[in-house]
Each structure stands twice: as C-alpha cells, then as structure tokens.
Write a protein that holds these residues in place. Sequence first.
Motif, PDB file in Angstrom:
ATOM      1  N   VAL A 267       0.560  76.204 -20.131  1.00 49.47           N
ATOM      2  CA  VAL A 267       0.717  74.818 -19.277  1.00 49.47           C
ATOM      3  C   VAL A 267      -0.861  74.540 -19.160  1.00 49.47           C
ATOM      4  N   PRO A 268      -1.182  73.183 -19.642  1.00 57.70           N
ATOM      5  CA  PRO A 268      -2.573  72.717 -19.804  1.00 57.70           C
ATOM      6  C   PRO A 268      -3.027  72.518 -18.349  1.00 57.70           C
ATOM      7  N   SER A 269      -4.305  72.393 -18.045  1.00 56.91           N
ATOM      8  CA  SER A 269      -4.730  72.012 -16.628  1.00 56.91           C
ATOM      9  C   SER A 269      -5.174  70.707 -16.626  1.00 56.91           C
ATOM     10  N   ALA A 270      -5.447  70.040 -17.759  1.00 57.32           N
ATOM     11  CA  ALA A 270      -5.735  68.609 -17.845  1.00 57.32           C
ATOM     12  C   ALA A 270      -5.241  68.099 -18.962  1.00 57.32           C
ATOM     13  N   SER A 271      -5.422  66.666 -19.245  1.00 63.12           N
ATOM     14  CA  SER A 271      -5.065  65.965 -20.619  1.00 63.12           C
ATOM     15  C   SER A 271      -5.761  64.547 -20.572  1.00 63.12           C
ATOM     16  N   ASP A 272      -5.742  64.018 -21.859  1.00 65.75           N
ATOM     17  CA  ASP A 272      -6.431  62.930 -22.046  1.00 65.75           C
ATOM     18  C   ASP A 272      -6.088  61.661 -21.010  1.00 65.75           C
ATOM     19  N   GLU A 273      -4.723  61.752 -20.678  1.00 67.89           N
ATOM     20  CA  GLU A 273      -4.346  60.893 -19.707  1.00 67.89           C
ATOM     21  C   GLU A 273      -4.898  61.106 -18.276  1.00 67.89           C
ATOM     22  N   SER A 274      -4.882  62.439 -17.815  1.00 66.11           N
ATOM     23  CA  SER A 274      -5.314  62.715 -16.723  1.00 66.11           C
ATOM     24  C   SER A 274      -7.037  62.427 -16.655  1.00 66.11           C
ATOM     25  N   VAL A 275      -7.686  62.618 -17.622  1.00 62.67           N
ATOM     26  CA  VAL A 275      -8.977  62.129 -17.668  1.00 62.67           C
ATOM     27  C   VAL A 275      -9.127  60.443 -17.442  1.00 62.67           C
ATOM     28  N   ALA A 276      -8.382  59.668 -18.157  1.00 70.09           N
ATOM     29  CA  ALA A 276      -8.474  58.587 -18.025  1.00 70.09           C
ATOM     30  C   ALA A 276      -8.256  57.960 -16.791  1.00 70.09           C
ATOM     31  N   LEU A 277      -6.881  58.595 -15.833  1.00 70.72           N
ATOM     32  CA  LEU A 277      -6.477  58.210 -14.865  1.00 70.72           C
ATOM     33  C   LEU A 277      -7.620  58.520 -13.846  1.00 70.72           C
ATOM     34  N   ALA A 278      -8.235  59.364 -14.087  1.00 71.80           N
ATOM     35  CA  ALA A 278      -9.368  60.168 -13.100  1.00 71.80           C
ATOM     36  C   ALA A 278     -10.406  58.718 -12.861  1.00 71.80           C
ATOM     37  N   LYS A 279     -10.800  58.410 -14.291  1.00 72.83           N
ATOM     38  CA  LYS A 279     -11.900  57.603 -14.340  1.00 72.83           C
ATOM     39  C   LYS A 279     -11.509  56.123 -13.814  1.00 72.83           C
ATOM     40  N   ASP A 280     -10.165  55.921 -13.955  1.00 73.34           N
ATOM     41  CA  ASP A 280      -9.571  54.516 -13.318  1.00 73.34           C
ATOM     42  C   ASP A 280      -9.786  54.574 -12.065  1.00 73.34           C
ATOM     43  N   LEU A 281      -9.169  55.746 -11.348  1.00 74.63           N
ATOM     44  CA  LEU A 281      -9.281  55.701  -9.941  1.00 74.63           C
ATOM     45  C   LEU A 281     -10.669  55.820  -9.295  1.00 74.63           C
ATOM     46  N   LYS A 282     -11.577  56.594  -9.972  1.00 78.60           N
ATOM     47  CA  LYS A 282     -12.808  56.488  -9.479  1.00 78.60           C
ATOM     48  C   LYS A 282     -13.445  55.063  -9.390  1.00 78.60           C
ATOM     49  N   HIS A 283     -13.030  54.529 -10.763  1.00 81.69           N
ATOM     50  CA  HIS A 283     -13.689  52.831 -10.744  1.00 81.69           C
ATOM     51  C   HIS A 283     -13.130  52.105  -9.387  1.00 81.69           C
ATOM     52  N   ARG A 284     -11.967  52.342  -8.917  1.00 78.25           N
ATOM     53  CA  ARG A 284     -11.418  51.643  -7.859  1.00 78.25           C
ATOM     54  C   ARG A 284     -11.589  52.257  -6.612  1.00 78.25           C
ATOM     55  N   GLY A 285     -12.591  53.230  -6.493  1.00 75.42           N
ATOM     56  CA  GLY A 285     -13.262  53.698  -5.378  1.00 75.42           C
ATOM     57  C   GLY A 285     -12.588  54.957  -4.812  1.00 75.42           C
ATOM     58  N   PHE A 286     -11.817  55.675  -5.397  1.00 80.34           N
ATOM     59  CA  PHE A 286     -11.219  56.758  -5.138  1.00 80.34           C
ATOM     60  C   PHE A 286     -11.989  57.959  -4.986  1.00 80.34           C
ATOM     61  N   ARG A 287     -11.879  58.994  -4.324  1.00 77.02           N
ATOM     62  CA  ARG A 287     -12.926  60.178  -4.426  1.00 77.02           C
ATOM     63  C   ARG A 287     -11.824  61.453  -4.300  1.00 77.02           C
ATOM     64  N   PHE A 288     -12.378  62.506  -5.076  1.00 74.26           N
ATOM     65  CA  PHE A 288     -11.685  63.875  -5.107  1.00 74.26           C
ATOM     66  C   PHE A 288     -10.496  63.555  -6.055  1.00 74.26           C
ATOM     67  N   VAL A 289     -10.736  62.747  -7.082  1.00 71.09           N
ATOM     68  CA  VAL A 289      -9.669  62.680  -8.078  1.00 71.09           C
ATOM     69  C   VAL A 289     -10.043  62.949  -9.565  1.00 71.09           C
ATOM     70  N   GLY A 290     -10.602  64.266  -9.590  1.00 68.61           N
ATOM     71  CA  GLY A 290     -10.963  64.711 -10.887  1.00 68.61           C
ATOM     72  C   GLY A 290      -9.971  64.836 -11.940  1.00 68.61           C
ATOM     73  N   PRO A 291     -10.037  65.083 -13.224  1.00 67.46           N
ATOM     74  CA  PRO A 291      -9.140  65.256 -14.178  1.00 67.46           C
ATOM     75  C   PRO A 291      -7.891  66.407 -13.907  1.00 67.46           C
ATOM     76  N   THR A 292      -8.584  67.427 -13.598  1.00 66.03           N
ATOM     77  CA  THR A 292      -7.636  68.618 -13.000  1.00 66.03           C
ATOM     78  C   THR A 292      -6.561  68.442 -11.955  1.00 66.03           C
ATOM     79  N   THR A 293      -7.319  67.548 -10.511  1.00 68.36           N
ATOM     80  CA  THR A 293      -6.365  67.220  -9.720  1.00 68.36           C
ATOM     81  C   THR A 293      -5.398  66.119 -10.096  1.00 68.36           C
ATOM     82  N   MET A 294      -5.886  65.278 -11.026  1.00 67.36           N
ATOM     83  CA  MET A 294      -5.091  64.182 -11.255  1.00 67.36           C
ATOM     84  C   MET A 294      -3.909  64.814 -12.230  1.00 67.36           C
ATOM     85  N   TYR A 295      -4.263  65.706 -13.082  1.00 69.71           N
ATOM     86  CA  TYR A 295      -3.250  66.365 -13.850  1.00 69.71           C
ATOM     87  C   TYR A 295      -1.930  67.128 -12.979  1.00 69.71           C
ATOM     88  N   ALA A 296      -2.585  67.781 -11.885  1.00 73.99           N
ATOM     89  CA  ALA A 296      -1.668  68.499 -10.903  1.00 73.99           C
ATOM     90  C   ALA A 296      -0.710  67.524 -10.281  1.00 73.99           C
TER      91      ALA A 296
END
Length: 204
Positions: free
Chosen positions: A142-171
């Motif tokens: 089972v992966p801990s992250a993915s290309d999509e979770s990395v991109a989602l984390a970057k997107d949400l951080k750009h929108r001002g969200f915090r504690f949204v790293g790639p591993t947390t977003m994959y979970a």
Amino acid sequence: MVSTGAASTLVRSSWALQDPLLTEYYDREWGMPVRDDQGVFERLTLEAFQSGLSWLTILRKRDAFRAAFHDFDPVPIAQYDEADVNRLLADPGIIRNRLKIEATISNARALIEMQAKGQSLAEVVWSYMPESSPTPTEDSEVPSASDESVALAKDLKHRGFRFVGPTTMYALMCALGVVDVHLVSSHRRGCSGLWNRDGSRVEQ
C-alpha cells in the motif's frame, strides 16, 4: 491479512484488526465516498490531527472533536479567536496541539474563502482521482503517497491550507474513496462503487 473470530473468512488490512473500533471503521466507513465540503473538511482535519499519532486515537476522540469544533462546520470555526484556541487547548477530549488547532481555524477560513469564490473543497479533492488505483495483495504494497496526492497537497497549500502534506492527503484520498487501497482479496475492495477489483475505474 485474514481476520480471526466469527468473521474469519473476511480479509482486512492488518491495522483494521488491532481494535474493534478500527474493524468497524474499516467495514463501514473507510473508503466510502464523501462529497460534501463539511464532510471532507472533517476528514481533512482529523487526518491532520492524526499526523504522528495512531488512527485509533483519533477515532476514540472523534465525538469529542465534533463537539469541540462545532461539528466541523467551517463557518463558526473560521470565527474562532484566541479565547477559542485556549478553550480547545484545555479540552482533554481532543488532541491539544496548538499548531494543529490553529491550522484547523486557518483551514476553515481558507475553505470559506474558496466557497465565496464559488469553489468547493470536495470538488478540488475529487479532481485528483487517478486513472487507476493500486492493487495491493499485502499491507506492505500500500503506497504512502502518489503523484496525485503530491499535486493535491501543492494545490491546497496554494489556497492557504496547512497540515496538508502529500502523505496526509493520500490518507485522506484513501479514506474518501478517491483511491481504493483495500487489499485485492478484501471483502471491502471496490466498496465505493467507483473502482473495480483490478484497480480500473468503474464506468459511470
């Protein structure tokens, strides 16, 4: 891993066998689609609080979190001030971490700002649904992250969200059914209705 007891023929991830509360969560909730902003915000918040802790700890405190954070309604949370932060830091029912509490308030404000622009947190998260899902045969696959979770984390951080790293977003994506990481042999594989057992998308 095969579970034991009365339902010994059912296959679950090993983490789901560690406590009856986890088993119930696995069998009824994990991987089922959530598409409303408040529901996604709740799960995003709890995943952020889980960082560094066990999911069992979060589940045991979920009702207390809901009570402390206005049932994860972002509107009142966005209005929290220092007195609310102090109230939450004094609440033994939740995880009393100032950075995570302040991030929750900040994230509620970011969500309200998105909604004011006609945007949806749920729609943003679901927009990162991949073309295919993993097909793990054992927990170690089972992966801990993915290309999509990395991109989602970057997107949400750009929108001002915090504690949204790639591993947390994959979970988060796994919990919401955006991806299906149930073991291929699990009775819960494909439970979202969005994924086939082989990891391909169900035609809608």
